[in-house]
Write an enzyme that holds these catalytic residues in place. Structure first.
Site, PDB file in Angstrom:
ATOM      1  N   GLU A 168       1.598  10.649  35.313  1.00  0.00           N
ATOM      2  CA  GLU A 168       3.034  10.851  35.083  1.00  0.00           C
ATOM      3  C   GLU A 168       3.625   9.687  34.311  1.00  0.00           C
ATOM      4  OE1 GLU A 168       1.316  11.072  37.858  1.00  0.00           O
ATOM      5  OE2 GLU A 168       2.206  12.438  39.327  1.00  0.00           O
ATOM      6  N   ASN A 223      -4.307  10.160  34.104  1.00  0.00           N
ATOM      7  CA  ASN A 223      -4.529   8.908  34.826  1.00  0.00           C
ATOM      8  C   ASN A 223      -5.644   8.107  34.161  1.00  0.00           C
ATOM      9  OD1 ASN A 223      -6.193  10.997  35.898  1.00  0.00           O
ATOM     10  ND2 ASN A 223      -6.563   9.841  37.771  1.00  0.00           N
ATOM     11  N   GLU A 254      -7.848   4.970  35.143  1.00  0.00           N
ATOM     12  CA  GLU A 254      -8.211   4.041  36.217  1.00  0.00           C
ATOM     13  C   GLU A 254      -8.819   2.765  35.649  1.00  0.00           C
ATOM     14  OE1 GLU A 254     -10.580   6.262  39.035  1.00  0.00           O
ATOM     15  OE2 GLU A 254      -8.796   7.311  39.763  1.00  0.00           O
ATOM     16  N   CYS A 281       3.218  10.341  43.106  1.00  0.00           N
ATOM     17  CA  CYS A 281       3.315   9.190  44.006  1.00  0.00           C
ATOM     18  C   CYS A 281       4.712   8.569  43.910  1.00  0.00           C
ATOM     19  CB  CYS A 281       2.240   8.156  43.665  1.00  0.00           C
ATOM     20  SG  CYS A 281       2.625   7.105  42.254  1.00  0.00           S
ATOM     21  N   CYS A 314      -1.019   6.004  36.565  1.00  0.00           N
ATOM     22  CA  CYS A 314      -0.954   7.427  36.904  1.00  0.00           C
ATOM     23  C   CYS A 314      -0.612   8.262  35.666  1.00  0.00           C
ATOM     24  CB  CYS A 314       0.109   7.683  37.959  1.00  0.00           C
ATOM     25  SG  CYS A 314      -0.265   7.022  39.582  1.00  0.00           S
ATOM     26  N   CYS A 347       5.675   6.771  40.626  1.00  0.00           N
ATOM     27  CA  CYS A 347       5.941   7.721  39.538  1.00  0.00           C
ATOM     28  C   CYS A 347       7.282   8.434  39.732  1.00  0.00           C
ATOM     29  CB  CYS A 347       4.800   8.724  39.422  1.00  0.00           C
ATOM     30  SG  CYS A 347       3.311   7.978  38.731  1.00  0.00           S
TER      31      CYS A 347
HETATM   32  N1  THU Z   1      -2.622   9.599  40.489  1.00  0.00           N
HETATM   33  C1  THU Z   1      -1.844  10.066  39.473  1.00  0.00           C
HETATM   34  O1  THU Z   1      -2.258  10.076  38.311  1.00  0.00           O
HETATM   35  N2  THU Z   1      -0.608  10.519  39.794  1.00  0.00           N
HETATM   36  C2  THU Z   1      -0.074  10.526  41.041  1.00  0.00           C
HETATM   37  O2  THU Z   1       1.090  10.863  41.204  1.00  0.00           O
HETATM   38  C3  THU Z   1      -0.907  10.153  42.180  1.00  0.00           C
HETATM   39  C4  THU Z   1      -2.201   9.522  41.873  1.00  0.00           C
HETATM   40  C5  THU Z   1      -3.964   9.102  40.173  1.00  0.00           C
HETATM   41  C6  THU Z   1      -4.126   7.614  40.311  1.00  0.00           C
HETATM   42  C7  THU Z   1      -5.599   7.486  40.591  1.00  0.00           C
HETATM   43  O3  THU Z   1      -6.287   7.440  39.341  1.00  0.00           O
HETATM   44  C8  THU Z   1      -5.968   8.764  41.299  1.00  0.00           C
HETATM   45  O4  THU Z   1      -4.901   9.664  41.057  1.00  0.00           O
HETATM   46  C9  THU Z   1      -6.172   8.610  42.793  1.00  0.00           C
HETATM   47  O5  THU Z   1      -5.103   7.999  43.385  1.00  0.00           O
END
Ligand code: THU
Length: 134
Positions: A55, A42, A44, A86, A53, A89
């Site tokens: 994935e 991920n 941000e 999520c 994300c 994804c």
């Molecule tokens: N996140 C992912 O990388 N994958 C997911 O399927 C759910 C959320 C990350 C996004 C963000 O940087 C952190 O988790 C909190 O939501």
């Protein structure tokens, strides 16, 4: 399929996550049709909404390498119980696999779900104009 290798790749790339806002680090590894593993973490952003994300980052890496069919994906977090991808994804993963194992991994255990179970009735776009739900 070498599940341990896929989980290990997801675990390793998790260490590269850029997550200064949530402090929630995620690593993902997608197994391409050639057997190659593509990783993503991920990333941000200060806007929050521009966050990518793990994935989707892994899927983009696979596509950029010229592969468009995923055989499996592993997602690694430090959560217990394990977390599932999520909704966005799930839909992005489904673009490159009608169904596949989704390995949900943590430091001491993993479980396996199917993408079809995680995303029933996924949206499918028919370029001829009609939409379907697969
Ligand atoms: N996140 C992912 O990388 N994958 C997911 O399927 C759910 C959320 C990350 C996004 C963000 O940087 C952190 O988790 C909190 O939501």
């Amino acid at each position: 399929m070498d599940l341990e290798a896929l989980i290990s790749a997801a675990r390793d790339v998790r260490g590269k996550a850029h997550a200064p806002y949530s402090n929630f680090r995620v690593g993902a590894a997608v197994l391409g049709p050639s057997g190659r593993i593509y990783v993503g973490c991920n990333v941000e952003n200060a806007t929050y909404g521009a966050t990518i994300c793990a994935e989707r980052a892994a899927v983009c890496s696979m596509v950029a390498a010229g592969e468009t069919k995923a055989q499996a994906v592993a997602v690694f977090t430090d959560c217990n119980p394990v977390v599932t991808p999520c909704g966005i994804c799930r839909q992005v993963l489904s673009e490159f696999a009608d169904d596949m194992p989704v390995i949900l991994a943590g430091p001491s255990h993993y479980s396996v779900m199917s993408l079809a179970a995680l995303l029933p009735n996924r949206f499918i776009f028919n370029p001829k104009g009609a939409v379907e739900n697969g």
